[in-house]
Design a protein around this motif. Structure first.
Motif, PDB file in Angstrom:
ATOM      1  N   ILE A  84       0.859  -1.184   0.000  1.00  0.00           N
ATOM      2  CA  ILE A  84       0.000   0.000   0.000  1.00  0.00           C
ATOM      3  C   ILE A  84       0.894   1.232   0.000  1.00  0.00           C
ATOM      4  CG2 ILE A  84      -1.763   1.277   1.268  1.00  0.00           C
ATOM      5  CD1 ILE A  84      -2.703  -1.459   2.383  1.00  0.00           C
ATOM      6  N   LEU A  85       0.639   2.140  -0.955  1.00  0.00           N
ATOM      7  CA  LEU A  85       1.520   3.284  -1.149  1.00  0.00           C
ATOM      8  C   LEU A  85       1.169   4.475  -0.264  1.00  0.00           C
ATOM      9  CD1 LEU A  85       2.003   3.202  -5.024  1.00  0.00           C
ATOM     10  CD2 LEU A  85       3.284   2.019  -3.221  1.00  0.00           C
ATOM     11  N   ALA A  86       2.225   5.192   0.127  1.00  0.00           N
ATOM     12  CA  ALA A  86       2.098   6.424   0.912  1.00  0.00           C
ATOM     13  C   ALA A  86       1.872   7.594  -0.047  1.00  0.00           C
ATOM     14  CB  ALA A  86       3.359   6.647   1.742  1.00  0.00           C
ATOM     15  N   GLU A  87       1.389   8.697   0.493  1.00  0.00           N
ATOM     16  CA  GLU A  87       0.989   9.847  -0.323  1.00  0.00           C
ATOM     17  C   GLU A  87       2.092  10.394  -1.230  1.00  0.00           C
ATOM     18  OE1 GLU A  87      -0.086  13.306   1.990  1.00  0.00           O
ATOM     19  OE2 GLU A  87       1.502  12.911   3.431  1.00  0.00           O
ATOM     20  N   ASN A  88       3.348  10.188  -0.882  1.00  0.00           N
ATOM     21  CA  ASN A  88       4.459  10.720  -1.685  1.00  0.00           C
ATOM     22  C   ASN A  88       5.004   9.701  -2.691  1.00  0.00           C
ATOM     23  OD1 ASN A  88       5.626   8.986   0.158  1.00  0.00           O
ATOM     24  ND2 ASN A  88       7.349  10.326   0.636  1.00  0.00           N
ATOM     25  N   GLN A  89       4.262   8.623  -2.967  1.00  0.00           N
ATOM     26  CA  GLN A  89       4.770   7.556  -3.827  1.00  0.00           C
ATOM     27  C   GLN A  89       4.048   7.458  -5.173  1.00  0.00           C
ATOM     28  OE1 GLN A  89       4.660   4.397  -0.761  1.00  0.00           O
ATOM     29  NE2 GLN A  89       6.918   4.424  -0.864  1.00  0.00           N
ATOM     30  N   GLY A  90       3.570   8.591  -5.669  1.00  0.00           N
ATOM     31  CA  GLY A  90       2.915   8.625  -6.979  1.00  0.00           C
ATOM     32  C   GLY A  90       3.840   8.193  -8.104  1.00  0.00           C
ATOM     33  N   ALA A  91       5.113   8.600  -8.043  1.00  0.00           N
ATOM     34  CA  ALA A  91       6.070   8.211  -9.094  1.00  0.00           C
ATOM     35  C   ALA A  91       6.268   6.693  -9.094  1.00  0.00           C
ATOM     36  CB  ALA A  91       7.398   8.929  -8.894  1.00  0.00           C
ATOM     37  N   LEU A  92       6.298   6.090  -7.909  1.00  0.00           N
ATOM     38  CA  LEU A  92       6.432   4.630  -7.814  1.00  0.00           C
ATOM     39  C   LEU A  92       5.204   3.942  -8.410  1.00  0.00           C
ATOM     40  CD1 LEU A  92       8.210   2.297  -6.768  1.00  0.00           C
ATOM     41  CD2 LEU A  92       7.002   2.505  -4.572  1.00  0.00           C
ATOM     42  N   ALA A  93       4.022   4.495  -8.146  1.00  0.00           N
ATOM     43  CA  ALA A  93       2.793   3.947  -8.721  1.00  0.00           C
ATOM     44  C   ALA A  93       2.861   3.992 -10.246  1.00  0.00           C
ATOM     45  CB  ALA A  93       1.577   4.724  -8.231  1.00  0.00           C
ATOM     46  N   MET A  94       3.342   5.086 -10.796  1.00  0.00           N
ATOM     47  CA  MET A  94       3.456   5.213 -12.256  1.00  0.00           C
ATOM     48  C   MET A  94       4.496   4.246 -12.818  1.00  0.00           C
ATOM     49  SD  MET A  94       1.117   7.161 -13.260  1.00  0.00           S
ATOM     50  CE  MET A  94       1.632   7.142 -14.970  1.00  0.00           C
ATOM     51  N   GLN A  95       5.582   4.049 -12.091  1.00  0.00           N
ATOM     52  CA  GLN A  95       6.629   3.130 -12.536  1.00  0.00           C
ATOM     53  C   GLN A  95       6.076   1.718 -12.722  1.00  0.00           C
ATOM     54  OE1 GLN A  95      10.299   3.539 -10.339  1.00  0.00           O
ATOM     55  NE2 GLN A  95      10.946   1.456 -10.795  1.00  0.00           N
ATOM     56  N   PHE A  96       5.220   1.280 -11.801  1.00  0.00           N
ATOM     57  CA  PHE A  96       4.648  -0.067 -11.879  1.00  0.00           C
ATOM     58  C   PHE A  96       3.399  -0.122 -12.750  1.00  0.00           C
ATOM     59  CE2 PHE A  96       7.616  -0.906  -8.554  1.00  0.00           C
ATOM     60  CZ  PHE A  96       7.850  -2.272  -8.599  1.00  0.00           C
ATOM     61  N   ALA A  97       2.848   1.033 -13.130  1.00  0.00           N
ATOM     62  CA  ALA A  97       1.663   1.061 -13.995  1.00  0.00           C
ATOM     63  C   ALA A  97       2.039   0.865 -15.461  1.00  0.00           C
ATOM     64  CB  ALA A  97       0.922   2.390 -13.827  1.00  0.00           C
ATOM     65  N   ARG A  98       3.264   1.180 -15.806  1.00  0.00           N
ATOM     66  CA  ARG A  98       3.714   1.041 -17.200  1.00  0.00           C
ATOM     67  C   ARG A  98       4.026  -0.419 -17.507  1.00  0.00           C
ATOM     68  NH1 ARG A  98       6.844   5.470 -15.305  1.00  0.00           N
ATOM     69  NH2 ARG A  98       5.902   7.427 -15.944  1.00  0.00           N
ATOM     70  N   SER A  99       3.714  -0.830 -18.720  1.00  0.00           N
ATOM     71  CA  SER A  99       4.019  -2.204 -19.109  1.00  0.00           C
ATOM     72  C   SER A  99       5.372  -2.274 -19.806  1.00  0.00           C
ATOM     73  CB  SER A  99       2.922  -2.755 -20.021  1.00  0.00           C
ATOM     74  OG  SER A  99       2.774  -1.941 -21.157  1.00  0.00           O
ATOM     75  N   ASN A 100       5.945  -3.468 -19.767  1.00  0.00           N
ATOM     76  CA  ASN A 100       7.210  -3.752 -20.447  1.00  0.00           C
ATOM     77  C   ASN A 100       8.353  -2.826 -20.028  1.00  0.00           C
ATOM     78  OD1 ASN A 100       5.953  -5.838 -21.935  1.00  0.00           O
ATOM     79  ND2 ASN A 100       5.155  -4.315 -23.369  1.00  0.00           N
ATOM     80  N   THR A 101       8.481  -2.604 -18.748  1.00  0.00           N
ATOM     81  CA  THR A 101       9.590  -1.791 -18.233  1.00  0.00           C
ATOM     82  C   THR A 101      10.287  -2.560 -17.117  1.00  0.00           C
ATOM     83  OG1 THR A 101       8.167  -0.744 -16.567  1.00  0.00           O
ATOM     84  CG2 THR A 101       8.354   0.380 -18.695  1.00  0.00           C
ATOM     85  N   GLU A 102      11.432  -2.050 -16.711  1.00  0.00           N
ATOM     86  CA  GLU A 102      12.136  -2.613 -15.554  1.00  0.00           C
ATOM     87  C   GLU A 102      11.512  -2.003 -14.306  1.00  0.00           C
ATOM     88  OE1 GLU A 102      16.427  -2.657 -15.726  1.00  0.00           O
ATOM     89  OE2 GLU A 102      16.332  -2.445 -17.909  1.00  0.00           O
ATOM     90  N   LYS A 103      10.409  -2.560 -13.889  1.00  0.00           N
ATOM     91  CA  LYS A 103       9.614  -1.982 -12.817  1.00  0.00           C
ATOM     92  C   LYS A 103      10.354  -1.889 -11.489  1.00  0.00           C
ATOM     93  CE  LYS A 103       5.334  -3.294 -14.972  1.00  0.00           C
ATOM     94  NZ  LYS A 103       3.981  -3.761 -14.806  1.00  0.00           N
ATOM     95  N   PHE A 104      11.225  -2.835 -11.212  1.00  0.00           N
ATOM     96  CA  PHE A 104      11.902  -2.874  -9.914  1.00  0.00           C
ATOM     97  C   PHE A 104      13.216  -2.081  -9.900  1.00  0.00           C
ATOM     98  CE2 PHE A 104       8.972  -6.384  -9.885  1.00  0.00           C
ATOM     99  CZ  PHE A 104       8.507  -6.414  -8.582  1.00  0.00           C
ATOM    100  N   LYS A 105      13.580  -1.453 -11.022  1.00  0.00           N
ATOM    101  CA  LYS A 105      14.835  -0.707 -11.108  1.00  0.00           C
ATOM    102  C   LYS A 105      14.828   0.460 -10.114  1.00  0.00           C
ATOM    103  CE  LYS A 105      18.011   1.448 -14.290  1.00  0.00           C
ATOM    104  NZ  LYS A 105      18.294   1.782 -15.689  1.00  0.00           N
ATOM    105  N   GLY A 106      15.823   0.477  -9.251  1.00  0.00           N
ATOM    106  CA  GLY A 106      15.954   1.543  -8.266  1.00  0.00           C
ATOM    107  C   GLY A 106      15.022   1.431  -7.072  1.00  0.00           C
ATOM    108  N   VAL A 107      14.294   0.335  -6.954  1.00  0.00           N
ATOM    109  CA  VAL A 107      13.326   0.168  -5.866  1.00  0.00           C
ATOM    110  C   VAL A 107      13.948  -0.660  -4.747  1.00  0.00           C
ATOM    111  CG1 VAL A 107      11.068  -0.800  -5.240  1.00  0.00           C
ATOM    112  CG2 VAL A 107      11.385   0.307  -7.472  1.00  0.00           C
ATOM    113  N   GLU A 108      13.920  -0.116  -3.526  1.00  0.00           N
ATOM    114  CA  GLU A 108      14.407  -0.871  -2.373  1.00  0.00           C
ATOM    115  C   GLU A 108      13.371  -1.914  -2.004  1.00  0.00           C
ATOM    116  OE1 GLU A 108      15.749   1.371   1.013  1.00  0.00           O
ATOM    117  OE2 GLU A 108      16.345   3.046  -0.270  1.00  0.00           O
ATOM    118  N   MET A 109      13.819  -3.175  -1.903  1.00  0.00           N
ATOM    119  CA  MET A 109      12.884  -4.249  -1.595  1.00  0.00           C
ATOM    120  C   MET A 109      13.596  -5.399  -0.912  1.00  0.00           C
ATOM    121  SD  MET A 109      12.298  -6.023  -5.267  1.00  0.00           S
ATOM    122  CE  MET A 109      13.033  -7.637  -5.194  1.00  0.00           C
TER     123      MET A 109
END
Length: 170
Positions: free
Chosen positions: A84-109
């Protein structure tokens, strides 16, 4: 059991997809990223179709488009994580909304108890085991029991009329 005969049912008309999209956009929802690992590959999609189903046992549901790799991976893995995303994570939401991309690039997990990606620094994480998959139109609905959950303090990212925003309690 429906009281509508098949003849009556044929005369009923559904609203157009455009009309439905307009009306449902008035429903404010939270924003999450559904993640899963299957065959050593990490998958993820942005989703607002997440809902609590029951407290006993703790269950929720998520909906995923059947044409996504994430949906197929959830079907095969039988588990997933709702981040569940926090209010400042809109860019992260967009990163995972796009298809055929490296969605996890730069994401701490990290990886959770069920082996699925858990996104660090999100407002909450819910690790789930699928108990049933139902098809509805273009989507699969996964009913799942909650195995582990964790939440931080903060405000959620919300989705309303096609835009991300924030919700503040007064």
């Amino acid at each position: 059991m429906s009281n509508i005969s098949s003849e009556d049912n044929q005369s009923l008309q559904l609203v157009s997809p455009e009309s439905f999209r307009n009306v449902i956009s008035h429903f404010t929802s939270g924003v999450s990223i559904i993640t899963v690992r299957e065959s050593e590959i990490d998958y993820g999609i942005t989703a607002s179709a997440v809902s609590s189903v029951s407290l006993e046992p703790p269950m929720l549901l998520v909906c995923a488009n059947k044409n996504t790799g994430t949906c197929h991976a959830i079907s095969k893995a039988g588990s997933f994580t709702v981040n569940i995303l926090a209010e400042n994570q809109g860019a992260l939401a967009m990163q995972f909304a796009r298809s055929n991309t490296e969605k996890f690039k730069g994401v701490e997990m990290s990886y959770g108890e069920l082996g699925n990606p858990v996104l660090n620094n999100t407002l909450a994480q819910i690790e789930c085991r699928v108990v049933e998959e139902v098809t509805g139109g273009t989507h699969s609905v996964f009913l799942a029991e909650v195995q582990k959950s964790h939440a931080l303090l903060g405000d959620p990212l919300v989705y309303f009329k096609g835009e991300f925003g924030s919700f503040k309690k007064e």
